[in-house]
Design a protein around this motif. Structure first.
Motif: not given
Length: 81
Positions: A69-78
């Motif tokens: 979930v953290i990984l997907l959140w970071v990817i969405s922000k990038v």
């Protein structure tokens, strides 16, 4: 943990994280990839930062989901930035 268990946990974690973050999975290979990377992130967070181990199947699955979930959140922000 064996490679089969890593793949199973990775697939489940990626699928769960996909549903939490965007409402769907990423296909079997995408789920496994997101879940395995998430497991590394989650394992680091739980062991190094929080000082907690993640024992057993459910503990490993939980930490992998949190990391994914953290990984997907970071990817969405990038991607938005």
């Amino acid at each position: 943990m064996g490679i089969i268990a890593w793949l199973i946990i990775g697939g489940l974690a990626g699928w769960i994280a996909g549903h939490i973050m965007r409402g769907g999975g990423f296909g079997i290979l995408g789920n496994i990839g997101v879940g395995v990377v998430g497991a590394v992130i989650g394992g680091f967070i739980f062991q190094q930062i929080l000082g907690m181990g993640t024992g057993g199947f459910l503990g490993s699955l939980f930490s992998a989901v949190v990391g994914a979930v953290i990984l997907l959140w970071v990817i969405s922000k990038v991607k938005k930035g």
